[in-house]
Scaffold this motif. Structure first.
Motif, PDB file in Angstrom:
ATOM      1  N   LYS A 182      11.359 -38.291  -9.472  1.00 15.18           N
ATOM      2  CA  LYS A 182      12.457 -38.249 -10.448  1.00 15.18           C
ATOM      3  C   LYS A 182      12.040 -37.518 -11.715  1.00 15.18           C
ATOM      4  CE  LYS A 182      15.046 -42.141  -8.695  1.00 15.18           C
ATOM      5  NZ  LYS A 182      15.656 -43.437  -8.973  1.00 15.18           N
ATOM      6  N   ALA A 183      10.784 -37.679 -12.141  1.00 14.82           N
ATOM      7  CA  ALA A 183      10.297 -37.002 -13.347  1.00 14.82           C
ATOM      8  C   ALA A 183      10.322 -35.482 -13.193  1.00 14.82           C
ATOM      9  CB  ALA A 183       8.883 -37.471 -13.679  1.00 14.82           C
ATOM     10  N   ARG A 184      10.311 -35.009 -11.944  1.00 14.25           N
ATOM     11  CA  ARG A 184      10.339 -33.568 -11.663  1.00 14.25           C
ATOM     12  C   ARG A 184      11.741 -33.095 -11.273  1.00 14.25           C
ATOM     13  NH1 ARG A 184       5.528 -35.752 -11.021  1.00 14.25           N
ATOM     14  NH2 ARG A 184       3.676 -34.511 -11.556  1.00 14.25           N
ATOM     15  N   GLY A 185      12.728 -33.944 -11.475  1.00 12.73           N
ATOM     16  CA  GLY A 185      14.108 -33.567 -11.188  1.00 12.73           C
ATOM     17  C   GLY A 185      14.536 -33.801  -9.758  1.00 12.73           C
ATOM     18  N   GLY A 186      13.718 -34.472  -8.967  1.00 12.95           N
ATOM     19  CA  GLY A 186      14.032 -34.725  -7.566  1.00 12.95           C
ATOM     20  C   GLY A 186      14.652 -36.092  -7.365  1.00 12.95           C
ATOM     21  N   THR A 187      15.001 -36.380  -6.115  1.00 17.42           N
ATOM     22  CA  THR A 187      15.573 -37.677  -5.776  1.00 17.42           C
ATOM     23  C   THR A 187      15.434 -37.942  -4.284  1.00 17.42           C
ATOM     24  OG1 THR A 187      17.519 -39.089  -6.056  1.00 17.42           O
ATOM     25  CG2 THR A 187      17.936 -36.835  -5.339  1.00 17.42           C
ATOM     26  N   LEU A 188      15.422 -39.198  -3.921  1.00 13.74           N
ATOM     27  CA  LEU A 188      15.516 -39.582  -2.516  1.00 13.74           C
ATOM     28  C   LEU A 188      16.962 -39.397  -2.087  1.00 13.74           C
ATOM     29  CD1 LEU A 188      13.514 -42.935  -2.418  1.00 13.74           C
ATOM     30  CD2 LEU A 188      12.829 -40.751  -1.436  1.00 13.74           C
ATOM     31  N   LEU A 189      17.177 -38.705  -0.993  1.00 14.34           N
ATOM     32  CA  LEU A 189      18.525 -38.531  -0.461  1.00 14.34           C
ATOM     33  C   LEU A 189      18.853 -39.587   0.584  1.00 14.34           C
ATOM     34  CD1 LEU A 189      18.665 -34.666   0.045  1.00 14.34           C
ATOM     35  CD2 LEU A 189      19.686 -36.005  -1.804  1.00 14.34           C
ATOM     36  N   TRP A 190      17.864 -39.908   1.412  1.00 12.31           N
ATOM     37  CA  TRP A 190      18.120 -40.810   2.527  1.00 12.31           C
ATOM     38  C   TRP A 190      16.796 -41.284   3.101  1.00 12.31           C
ATOM     39  CZ3 TRP A 190      17.067 -41.249   7.741  1.00 12.31           C
ATOM     40  CH2 TRP A 190      17.912 -42.077   8.486  1.00 12.31           C
ATOM     41  N   THR A 191      16.730 -42.547   3.474  1.00  6.28           N
ATOM     42  CA  THR A 191      15.581 -43.073   4.217  1.00  6.28           C
ATOM     43  C   THR A 191      16.108 -43.961   5.325  1.00  6.28           C
ATOM     44  OG1 THR A 191      15.279 -45.082   2.880  1.00  6.28           O
ATOM     45  CG2 THR A 191      14.092 -43.097   2.163  1.00  6.28           C
ATOM     46  N   GLY A 192      15.337 -44.089   6.379  1.00  3.41           N
ATOM     47  CA  GLY A 192      15.739 -44.976   7.457  1.00  3.41           C
ATOM     48  C   GLY A 192      14.681 -45.116   8.519  1.00  3.41           C
ATOM     49  N   GLU A 193      14.874 -46.119   9.334  1.00  4.10           N
ATOM     50  CA  GLU A 193      13.970 -46.405  10.438  1.00  4.10           C
ATOM     51  C   GLU A 193      14.225 -45.414  11.574  1.00  4.10           C
ATOM     52  OE1 GLU A 193      13.335 -49.976  13.708  1.00  4.10           O
ATOM     53  OE2 GLU A 193      14.437 -50.397  11.866  1.00  4.10           O
ATOM     54  N   ALA A 194      13.162 -44.829  12.096  1.00  4.62           N
ATOM     55  CA  ALA A 194      13.274 -43.969  13.279  1.00  4.62           C
ATOM     56  C   ALA A 194      13.333 -44.895  14.491  1.00  4.62           C
ATOM     57  CB  ALA A 194      12.088 -43.022  13.367  1.00  4.62           C
ATOM     58  N   ARG A 195      14.346 -44.772  15.295  1.00  3.86           N
ATOM     59  CA  ARG A 195      14.571 -45.750  16.363  1.00  3.86           C
ATOM     60  C   ARG A 195      14.070 -45.301  17.723  1.00  3.86           C
ATOM     61  NH1 ARG A 195      18.840 -49.169  14.831  1.00  3.86           N
ATOM     62  NH2 ARG A 195      18.076 -50.537  16.442  1.00  3.86           N
ATOM     63  N   GLY A 244      14.430 -34.418  23.579  1.00  4.88           N
ATOM     64  CA  GLY A 244      13.171 -33.729  23.351  1.00  4.88           C
ATOM     65  C   GLY A 244      11.976 -34.542  23.821  1.00  4.88           C
ATOM     66  N   PRO A 245      10.791 -33.970  23.634  1.00  2.43           N
ATOM     67  CA  PRO A 245       9.581 -34.645  24.112  1.00  2.43           C
ATOM     68  C   PRO A 245       9.369 -35.977  23.395  1.00  2.43           C
ATOM     69  CG  PRO A 245       9.073 -32.478  23.145  1.00  2.43           C
ATOM     70  CD  PRO A 245      10.518 -32.709  22.981  1.00  2.43           C
ATOM     71  N   HIS A 246       9.056 -36.991  24.170  1.00 10.28           N
ATOM     72  CA  HIS A 246       8.815 -38.316  23.611  1.00 10.28           C
ATOM     73  C   HIS A 246       7.394 -38.409  23.058  1.00 10.28           C
ATOM     74  CE1 HIS A 246      12.270 -40.311  25.925  1.00 10.28           C
ATOM     75  NE2 HIS A 246      12.403 -39.000  25.992  1.00 10.28           N
ATOM     76  N   HIS A 247       6.428 -37.895  23.811  1.00  9.09           N
ATOM     77  CA  HIS A 247       5.027 -38.012  23.414  1.00  9.09           C
ATOM     78  C   HIS A 247       4.786 -37.293  22.079  1.00  9.09           C
ATOM     79  CE1 HIS A 247       0.770 -38.627  23.765  1.00  9.09           C
ATOM     80  NE2 HIS A 247       0.582 -37.331  23.522  1.00  9.09           N
ATOM     81  N   GLY A 248       4.199 -38.007  21.136  1.00  9.51           N
ATOM     82  CA  GLY A 248       3.901 -37.438  19.835  1.00  9.51           C
ATOM     83  C   GLY A 248       5.050 -37.493  18.857  1.00  9.51           C
ATOM     84  N   ASN A 249       6.195 -37.978  19.288  1.00  8.53           N
ATOM     85  CA  ASN A 249       7.364 -38.050  18.420  1.00  8.53           C
ATOM     86  C   ASN A 249       7.850 -39.481  18.208  1.00  8.53           C
ATOM     87  OD1 ASN A 249       7.915 -35.341  17.642  1.00  8.53           O
ATOM     88  ND2 ASN A 249       8.391 -34.933  19.784  1.00  8.53           N
ATOM     89  N   GLU A 250       6.958 -40.423  18.326  1.00  7.60           N
ATOM     90  CA  GLU A 250       7.308 -41.821  18.110  1.00  7.60           C
ATOM     91  C   GLU A 250       7.076 -42.152  16.636  1.00  7.60           C
ATOM     92  OE1 GLU A 250       4.779 -41.011  20.385  1.00  7.60           O
ATOM     93  OE2 GLU A 250       6.004 -41.004  22.185  1.00  7.60           O
ATOM     94  N   TRP A 251       8.073 -41.871  15.801  1.00  9.19           N
ATOM     95  CA  TRP A 251       7.969 -42.088  14.361  1.00  9.19           C
ATOM     96  C   TRP A 251       8.517 -43.452  14.001  1.00  9.19           C
ATOM     97  CZ3 TRP A 251       4.885 -38.663  12.377  1.00  9.19           C
ATOM     98  CH2 TRP A 251       4.801 -37.406  12.977  1.00  9.19           C
ATOM     99  N   ASP A 252       8.039 -44.011  12.891  1.00  4.98           N
ATOM    100  CA  ASP A 252       8.518 -45.304  12.407  1.00  4.98           C
ATOM    101  C   ASP A 252       9.594 -45.160  11.332  1.00  4.98           C
ATOM    102  OD1 ASP A 252       6.729 -46.866  13.976  1.00  4.98           O
ATOM    103  OD2 ASP A 252       5.132 -46.462  12.531  1.00  4.98           O
ATOM    104  N   PHE A 253       9.471 -44.130  10.494  1.00  4.37           N
ATOM    105  CA  PHE A 253      10.323 -44.035   9.323  1.00  4.37           C
ATOM    106  C   PHE A 253      10.567 -42.578   8.983  1.00  4.37           C
ATOM    107  CE2 PHE A 253      11.324 -44.967   4.758  1.00  4.37           C
ATOM    108  CZ  PHE A 253      12.231 -45.997   4.956  1.00  4.37           C
ATOM    109  N   VAL A 254      11.747 -42.293   8.438  1.00  7.71           N
ATOM    110  CA  VAL A 254      12.145 -40.942   8.068  1.00  7.71           C
ATOM    111  C   VAL A 254      12.684 -40.977   6.638  1.00  7.71           C
ATOM    112  CG1 VAL A 254      13.744 -39.050   8.597  1.00  7.71           C
ATOM    113  CG2 VAL A 254      12.767 -40.406  10.457  1.00  7.71           C
ATOM    114  N   ALA A 255      12.350 -39.950   5.859  1.00  6.64           N
ATOM    115  CA  ALA A 255      12.899 -39.835   4.503  1.00  6.64           C
ATOM    116  C   ALA A 255      13.264 -38.388   4.231  1.00  6.64           C
ATOM    117  CB  ALA A 255      11.880 -40.320   3.470  1.00  6.64           C
ATOM    118  N   LEU A 256      14.384 -38.188   3.551  1.00  9.70           N
ATOM    119  CA  LEU A 256      14.791 -36.882   3.054  1.00  9.70           C
ATOM    120  C   LEU A 256      14.659 -36.928   1.537  1.00  9.70           C
ATOM    121  CD1 LEU A 256      18.050 -36.305   5.123  1.00  9.70           C
ATOM    122  CD2 LEU A 256      15.812 -35.282   5.515  1.00  9.70           C
ATOM    123  N   VAL A 257      13.819 -36.037   0.986  1.00  9.56           N
ATOM    124  CA  VAL A 257      13.551 -36.036  -0.446  1.00  9.56           C
ATOM    125  C   VAL A 257      13.891 -34.661  -1.013  1.00  9.56           C
ATOM    126  CG1 VAL A 257      11.839 -36.463  -2.246  1.00  9.56           C
ATOM    127  CG2 VAL A 257      11.662 -37.676  -0.056  1.00  9.56           C
TER     128      VAL A 257
END
Length: 133
Positions: free
Chosen positions: A55-68, A73-86
């Motif tokens: 926020k001090a640099r003029g940015g903001t969180l747009l969205w966060t959520g649990e990766a389900r 696409g390929p499953h192996h290597g793409n098992e994420w827990d959480f996603v954020a758009l900043v």
């Protein structure tokens, strides 16, 4: 820590003054590497420090959520827990934060303790319904 992982050459190819949304993909350790709770707990400590830096640099969180689940696409290597758009108003603002002493000293240790893997992808807008501020 994080500075060593930054793709400086890739970031250098971007327009340094253009707005950027960083897609964050995170996979957490079951236990924080410092022994203080779970990986998620360490990530929450990281977020509490980095959100004011963003926020001090003029940015903001747009969205966060649990990766389900990988839906396509390929499953192996793409098992994420959480996603954020900043959102950052510029690539320069992102780099400034990531290379700051405060980030490396205060925030990044919590990220390392919490995240088994953390990938950040710089994106440029083609279409959006999000407001960036």
């Amino acid at each position: 820590m994080a500075v060593n992982m930054l793709n400086i050459q890739g970031l250098d190819r971007l327009d340094q003054h253009a707005p950027v949304v960083m897609l964050n993909l995170m996979r957490f350790h079951a236990r924080s590497l410092d022994g203080n709770g779970s990986g998620w707990d360490a990530y929450l400590r990281y977020s509490a420090i980095t959100v004011p830096m963003i926020k001090a640099r003029g940015g903001t969180l747009l969205w966060t959520g649990e990766a389900r689940v990988v839906a396509l696409g390929p499953h192996h290597g793409n098992e994420w827990d959480f996603v954020a758009l900043v959102f950052y108003p510029s690539v320069t603002a992102f780099r400034d934060m990531m290379t700051s002493q405060a980030y490396e000293r205060d925030a990044d240790p919590h990220r390392v303790n919490g995240c088994a893997e953390h990938v950040i992808i710089a994106t440029s807008e083609a279409y959006s319904k999000f407001k960036s501020s």
